[in-house]
Motif scaffolding. Structure first.
Motif, PDB file in Angstrom:
ATOM      1  N   GLY A  93       0.819  -1.198   0.000  1.00 16.88           N
ATOM      2  CA  GLY A  93       0.000   0.000   0.000  1.00 16.88           C
ATOM      3  C   GLY A  93       0.853   1.248   0.000  1.00 16.88           C
ATOM      4  O   GLY A  93       2.043   1.221  -0.283  1.00 16.88           O
ATOM      5  N   LEU A  94       0.227   2.338   0.345  1.00 16.38           N
ATOM      6  CA  LEU A  94       0.850   3.655   0.321  1.00 16.38           C
ATOM      7  C   LEU A  94       0.718   4.282   1.701  1.00 16.38           C
ATOM      8  O   LEU A  94      -0.342   4.232   2.312  1.00 16.38           O
ATOM      9  N   ARG A  95       1.801   4.856   2.214  1.00 14.54           N
ATOM     10  CA  ARG A  95       1.793   5.548   3.500  1.00 14.54           C
ATOM     11  C   ARG A  95       2.405   6.920   3.297  1.00 14.54           C
ATOM     12  O   ARG A  95       3.484   7.039   2.736  1.00 14.54           O
ATOM     13  N   VAL A  96       1.699   7.946   3.727  1.00 10.87           N
ATOM     14  CA  VAL A  96       2.205   9.314   3.628  1.00 10.87           C
ATOM     15  C   VAL A  96       2.075   9.965   5.000  1.00 10.87           C
ATOM     16  O   VAL A  96       1.041   9.847   5.647  1.00 10.87           O
ATOM     17  N   ARG A  97       3.138  10.621   5.414  1.00 13.35           N
ATOM     18  CA  ARG A  97       3.123  11.339   6.683  1.00 13.35           C
ATOM     19  C   ARG A  97       3.467  12.790   6.403  1.00 13.35           C
ATOM     20  O   ARG A  97       4.486  13.086   5.776  1.00 13.35           O
ATOM     21  N   GLY A  98       2.615  13.694   6.834  1.00 15.45           N
ATOM     22  CA  GLY A  98       2.845  15.113   6.629  1.00 15.45           C
ATOM     23  C   GLY A  98       3.992  15.628   7.473  1.00 15.45           C
ATOM     24  O   GLY A  98       4.306  15.075   8.526  1.00 15.45           O
ATOM     25  N   GLY A  99       4.626  16.663   7.003  1.00 17.44           N
ATOM     26  CA  GLY A  99       5.728  17.259   7.730  1.00 17.44           C
ATOM     27  C   GLY A  99       5.259  18.085   8.919  1.00 17.44           C
ATOM     28  O   GLY A  99       4.090  18.458   9.020  1.00 17.44           O
ATOM     29  N   THR A 100       6.173  18.342   9.796  1.00 17.28           N
ATOM     30  CA  THR A 100       5.925  19.207  10.949  1.00 17.28           C
ATOM     31  C   THR A 100       6.978  20.305  10.948  1.00 17.28           C
ATOM     32  O   THR A 100       7.831  20.356  10.063  1.00 17.28           O
ATOM     33  N   ARG A 101       6.947  21.101  11.951  1.00 17.78           N
ATOM     34  CA  ARG A 101       7.960  22.145  12.071  1.00 17.78           C
ATOM     35  C   ARG A 101       9.360  21.530  12.202  1.00 17.78           C
ATOM     36  O   ARG A 101      10.348  22.137  11.832  1.00 17.78           O
ATOM     37  N   TYR A 102       9.431  20.314  12.729  1.00 10.38           N
ATOM     38  CA  TYR A 102      10.715  19.676  13.002  1.00 10.38           C
ATOM     39  C   TYR A 102      11.102  18.567  12.028  1.00 10.38           C
ATOM     40  O   TYR A 102      12.195  18.028  12.113  1.00 10.38           O
ATOM     41  N   SER A 103      10.213  18.201  11.126  1.00  7.36           N
ATOM     42  CA  SER A 103      10.530  17.113  10.190  1.00  7.36           C
ATOM     43  C   SER A 103       9.862  17.365   8.845  1.00  7.36           C
ATOM     44  O   SER A 103       8.864  18.069   8.759  1.00  7.36           O
ATOM     45  N   SER A 104      10.413  16.757   7.797  1.00  9.17           N
ATOM     46  CA  SER A 104       9.816  16.896   6.466  1.00  9.17           C
ATOM     47  C   SER A 104       8.790  15.789   6.258  1.00  9.17           C
ATOM     48  O   SER A 104       8.780  14.786   6.968  1.00  9.17           O
ATOM     49  N   SER A 105       7.926  15.978   5.275  1.00 10.20           N
ATOM     50  CA  SER A 105       6.951  14.944   4.957  1.00 10.20           C
ATOM     51  C   SER A 105       7.682  13.716   4.423  1.00 10.20           C
ATOM     52  O   SER A 105       8.787  13.809   3.900  1.00 10.20           O
ATOM     53  N   GLN A 106       7.057  12.546   4.574  1.00  8.23           N
ATOM     54  CA  GLN A 106       7.638  11.297   4.112  1.00  8.23           C
ATOM     55  C   GLN A 106       6.569  10.459   3.436  1.00  8.23           C
ATOM     56  O   GLN A 106       5.404  10.515   3.799  1.00  8.23           O
ATOM     57  N   GLY A 107       6.984   9.652   2.471  1.00  6.54           N
ATOM     58  CA  GLY A 107       6.064   8.748   1.804  1.00  6.54           C
ATOM     59  C   GLY A 107       6.755   7.448   1.456  1.00  6.54           C
ATOM     60  O   GLY A 107       7.933   7.437   1.101  1.00  6.54           O
ATOM     61  N   ASP A 108       6.039   6.356   1.594  1.00  7.96           N
ATOM     62  CA  ASP A 108       6.547   5.026   1.275  1.00  7.96           C
ATOM     63  C   ASP A 108       5.459   4.263   0.537  1.00  7.96           C
ATOM     64  O   ASP A 108       4.278   4.439   0.832  1.00  7.96           O
ATOM     65  N   TYR A 109       5.861   3.410  -0.405  1.00  8.93           N
ATOM     66  CA  TYR A 109       4.889   2.486  -0.980  1.00  8.93           C
ATOM     67  C   TYR A 109       5.543   1.173  -1.344  1.00  8.93           C
ATOM     68  O   TYR A 109       6.739   1.093  -1.573  1.00  8.93           O
ATOM     69  N   VAL A 110       4.728   0.144  -1.331  1.00  6.77           N
ATOM     70  CA  VAL A 110       5.080  -1.170  -1.859  1.00  6.77           C
ATOM     71  C   VAL A 110       3.878  -1.586  -2.701  1.00  6.77           C
ATOM     72  O   VAL A 110       2.745  -1.570  -2.234  1.00  6.77           O
ATOM     73  N   CYS A 111       4.118  -1.933  -3.955  1.00  7.67           N
ATOM     74  CA  CYS A 111       3.049  -2.324  -4.864  1.00  7.67           C
ATOM     75  C   CYS A 111       2.754  -3.808  -4.714  1.00  7.67           C
ATOM     76  O   CYS A 111       3.657  -4.634  -4.790  1.00  7.67           O
ATOM     77  N   GLY A 112       1.488  -4.137  -4.521  1.00  9.26           N
ATOM     78  CA  GLY A 112       1.085  -5.532  -4.419  1.00  9.26           C
ATOM     79  C   GLY A 112       1.005  -6.220  -5.766  1.00  9.26           C
ATOM     80  O   GLY A 112       0.948  -7.443  -5.837  1.00  9.26           O
ATOM     81  N   GLY A 113       1.014  -5.456  -6.862  1.00  9.64           N
ATOM     82  CA  GLY A 113       0.914  -6.041  -8.191  1.00  9.64           C
ATOM     83  C   GLY A 113       2.251  -6.458  -8.767  1.00  9.64           C
ATOM     84  O   GLY A 113       2.385  -7.526  -9.354  1.00  9.64           O
ATOM     85  N   CYS A 114       3.284  -5.623  -8.599  1.00  4.08           N
ATOM     86  CA  CYS A 114       4.575  -5.919  -9.212  1.00  4.08           C
ATOM     87  C   CYS A 114       5.729  -5.940  -8.216  1.00  4.08           C
ATOM     88  O   CYS A 114       6.855  -6.259  -8.575  1.00  4.08           O
ATOM     89  N   GLY A 115       5.484  -5.563  -6.951  1.00  2.85           N
ATOM     90  CA  GLY A 115       6.527  -5.596  -5.940  1.00  2.85           C
ATOM     91  C   GLY A 115       7.413  -4.368  -5.898  1.00  2.85           C
ATOM     92  O   GLY A 115       8.337  -4.301  -5.087  1.00  2.85           O
ATOM     93  N   ALA A 116       7.150  -3.366  -6.745  1.00  2.00           N
ATOM     94  CA  ALA A 116       7.950  -2.143  -6.715  1.00  2.00           C
ATOM     95  C   ALA A 116       7.782  -1.453  -5.372  1.00  2.00           C
ATOM     96  O   ALA A 116       6.734  -1.536  -4.736  1.00  2.00           O
ATOM     97  N   GLU A 117       8.839  -0.786  -4.932  1.00  2.00           N
ATOM     98  CA  GLU A 117       8.754  -0.021  -3.694  1.00  2.00           C
ATOM     99  C   GLU A 117       9.577   1.238  -3.821  1.00  2.00           C
ATOM    100  O   GLU A 117      10.507   1.313  -4.621  1.00  2.00           O
ATOM    101  N   ASP A 118       9.195   2.259  -3.038  1.00  2.00           N
ATOM    102  CA  ASP A 118       9.907   3.527  -3.095  1.00  2.00           C
ATOM    103  C   ASP A 118       9.688   4.283  -1.795  1.00  2.00           C
ATOM    104  O   ASP A 118       8.750   4.002  -1.051  1.00  2.00           O
ATOM    105  N   HIS A 119      10.564   5.244  -1.534  1.00  2.00           N
ATOM    106  CA  HIS A 119      10.501   6.088  -0.342  1.00  2.00           C
ATOM    107  C   HIS A 119      10.843   7.509  -0.768  1.00  2.00           C
ATOM    108  O   HIS A 119      11.640   7.712  -1.674  1.00  2.00           O
ATOM    109  N   ALA A 120      10.244   8.487  -0.120  1.00  4.38           N
ATOM    110  CA  ALA A 120      10.533   9.885  -0.442  1.00  4.38           C
ATOM    111  C   ALA A 120      10.514  10.734   0.817  1.00  4.38           C
ATOM    112  O   ALA A 120       9.798  10.433   1.772  1.00  4.38           O
TER     113      ALA A 120
END
Length: 70
Positions: free
Chosen positions: A17-44
């Protein structure tokens, strides 16, 4: 139903699935995913990179593999 703890919210091969966390004053936003169809994954880190990862996941992975919008 047991409540999921934050560590349980990260996507994995067993629970893709997809997980996104918004940034705060002390940290930047983050996003992660893993695809259930092809296994691709990424982080930002940072708003612009997270936005691109969400668009990539939506257009090319998760929903696209399930016959959703492309």
């Amino acid at each position: 139903m047991p409540r999921k703890m934050p560590a349980d919210l990260y996507p994995t091969e067993e629970s893709p699935g997809l997980r996104v966390r918004g940034g705060t004053r002390y940290s930047s936003s983050q996003g992660d995913y893993v695809c259930g169809g092809c296994g691709a994954e990424d982080h930002a880190n940072g708003d612009a990179n997270v936005t691109r990862r969400v668009e990539d996941y939506t257009n090319n992975h998760g929903p696209a593999h399930r016959g959703g919008r492309r």
